[in-house]
Write a protein that holds these residues in place. Sequence first.
Motif, PDB file in Angstrom:
ATOM      1  N   ALA A  41      -6.238  11.117 -10.106  1.00  9.85           N
ATOM      2  CA  ALA A  41      -6.807  11.011  -8.844  1.00  9.85           C
ATOM      3  C   ALA A  41      -7.504  12.075  -8.195  1.00  9.85           C
ATOM      4  N   GLU A  42      -7.359  13.245  -8.456  1.00  8.86           N
ATOM      5  CA  GLU A  42      -7.915  14.426  -7.914  1.00  8.86           C
ATOM      6  C   GLU A  42      -9.280  14.400  -8.268  1.00  8.86           C
ATOM      7  N   ILE A  74       2.931   6.208 -12.502  1.00  3.61           N
ATOM      8  CA  ILE A  74       2.508   7.095 -11.385  1.00  3.61           C
ATOM      9  C   ILE A  74       1.897   8.739 -12.100  1.00  3.61           C
ATOM     10  N   GLY A  75       2.740   9.031 -13.086  1.00  2.00           N
ATOM     11  CA  GLY A  75       2.171  10.260 -13.695  1.00  2.00           C
ATOM     12  C   GLY A  75       0.529  10.150 -13.881  1.00  2.00           C
ATOM     13  N   ARG A  76       0.416   9.289 -14.755  1.00  2.00           N
ATOM     14  CA  ARG A  76      -0.789   9.094 -15.231  1.00  2.00           C
ATOM     15  C   ARG A  76      -1.905   8.862 -14.121  1.00  2.00           C
ATOM     16  N   VAL A 109      -6.115   2.540  -2.732  1.00  2.00           N
ATOM     17  CA  VAL A 109      -5.076   1.139  -2.899  1.00  2.00           C
ATOM     18  C   VAL A 109      -4.297   1.158  -4.022  1.00  2.00           C
ATOM     19  N   LEU A 110      -4.933   1.310  -5.356  1.00  2.00           N
ATOM     20  CA  LEU A 110      -4.303   1.477  -6.582  1.00  2.00           C
ATOM     21  C   LEU A 110      -3.125   2.271  -6.506  1.00  2.00           C
ATOM     22  N   LEU A 111      -3.520   3.555  -6.017  1.00  2.00           N
ATOM     23  CA  LEU A 111      -2.620   4.631  -6.103  1.00  2.00           C
ATOM     24  C   LEU A 111      -1.332   4.450  -5.222  1.00  2.00           C
ATOM     25  N   TYR A 112      -1.433   3.711  -4.131  1.00  2.00           N
ATOM     26  CA  TYR A 112      -0.370   3.364  -3.054  1.00  2.00           C
ATOM     27  C   TYR A 112       0.521   2.093  -3.758  1.00  2.00           C
ATOM     28  N   LEU A 113      -0.312   1.280  -4.581  1.00  2.00           N
ATOM     29  CA  LEU A 113       0.414   0.113  -5.262  1.00  2.00           C
ATOM     30  C   LEU A 113       1.405   0.741  -6.480  1.00  2.00           C
ATOM     31  N   ILE A 114       0.573   1.698  -7.226  1.00  2.00           N
ATOM     32  CA  ILE A 114       1.205   2.348  -8.344  1.00  2.00           C
ATOM     33  C   ILE A 114       2.375   3.379  -7.914  1.00  2.00           C
ATOM     34  N   ALA A 115       2.296   3.685  -6.781  1.00  2.00           N
ATOM     35  CA  ALA A 115       3.484   4.909  -6.306  1.00  2.00           C
ATOM     36  C   ALA A 115       4.748   3.736  -5.741  1.00  2.00           C
ATOM     37  N   ARG A 116       4.368   2.606  -5.280  1.00  2.00           N
ATOM     38  CA  ARG A 116       5.445   1.542  -5.009  1.00  2.00           C
ATOM     39  C   ARG A 116       5.962   1.164  -5.995  1.00  2.00           C
ATOM     40  N   ALA A 136       2.195  13.989  -6.924  1.00  2.00           N
ATOM     41  CA  ALA A 136       1.831  14.304  -8.118  1.00  2.00           C
ATOM     42  C   ALA A 136       2.794  15.520  -8.404  1.00  2.00           C
ATOM     43  N   ARG A 137       3.040  16.505  -7.273  1.00  2.00           N
ATOM     44  CA  ARG A 137       3.912  17.613  -7.387  1.00  2.00           C
ATOM     45  C   ARG A 137       5.604  17.263  -7.608  1.00  2.00           C
ATOM     46  N   ALA A 138       5.666  16.185  -6.709  1.00  2.00           N
ATOM     47  CA  ALA A 138       7.146  15.515  -6.890  1.00  2.00           C
ATOM     48  C   ALA A 138       7.351  14.960  -8.175  1.00  2.00           C
ATOM     49  N   PHE A 139       6.315  14.369  -8.749  1.00  2.00           N
ATOM     50  CA  PHE A 139       6.459  14.009 -10.422  1.00  2.00           C
ATOM     51  C   PHE A 139       6.691  14.972 -11.361  1.00  2.00           C
ATOM     52  N   ALA A 140       5.834  15.897 -11.066  1.00  2.00           N
ATOM     53  CA  ALA A 140       5.665  17.153 -12.209  1.00  2.00           C
ATOM     54  C   ALA A 140       7.070  18.002 -12.234  1.00  2.00           C
ATOM     55  N   SER A 141       7.696  17.789 -11.029  1.00  2.00           N
ATOM     56  CA  SER A 141       8.758  18.855 -10.769  1.00  2.00           C
ATOM     57  C   SER A 141      10.070  17.787 -11.075  1.00  2.00           C
TER      58      SER A 141
END
Length: 153
Positions: free
Chosen positions: A47-48, A40-42, A26-33, A106-111
């Motif tokens: 997450a993994e 997002i990066g942190r 839930v937190l990841l979803y909210l942070i992504a939004r 994570a990949r989209a953020f890293a790129s």
Amino acid sequence: MTFVVLKFLHIAFMFIGVALAVGPAVLLYLIARSGEPGSIGRAFAAAERVFQVSTASYGFGIVFGFIAAVVGTLDLRASWLVTAYVLVAVLAVHGILFDNWTKGVARAFASGGFGAGRPDPLRRERRPLYLISAMAALIVAILFVMVIKPSLF
């Protein structure tokens, strides 16, 4: 007494697995939004590891549950238990789908896929919300089956 201890360990590890899956999802979803690149990066970098611990907890819970069932002389082919097996398998597939989403972010953020002037697809994406809803429904269904033990077939 052994059955009670094993049953406790089963429940405890499953609880830890759920806690480390639902809350962070839930937190990841909210942070992504939020669209905040730093957050997002942190968050997605950590997450993994959190989901690995959750998966390990589920695994220990399943092992202790199986041992408890054998020690407690439960019928491993009881309809409610077979239903629980199926639901847990579906939850495992769900976990793979959610993991794919988090790794994609994570990949989209890293790129460099996020940031100034770029459209933010995370604000409109519905897949993680559907996955979180499915996870909650599956967990409730598993709890129902494990507590009520309905005779489904």
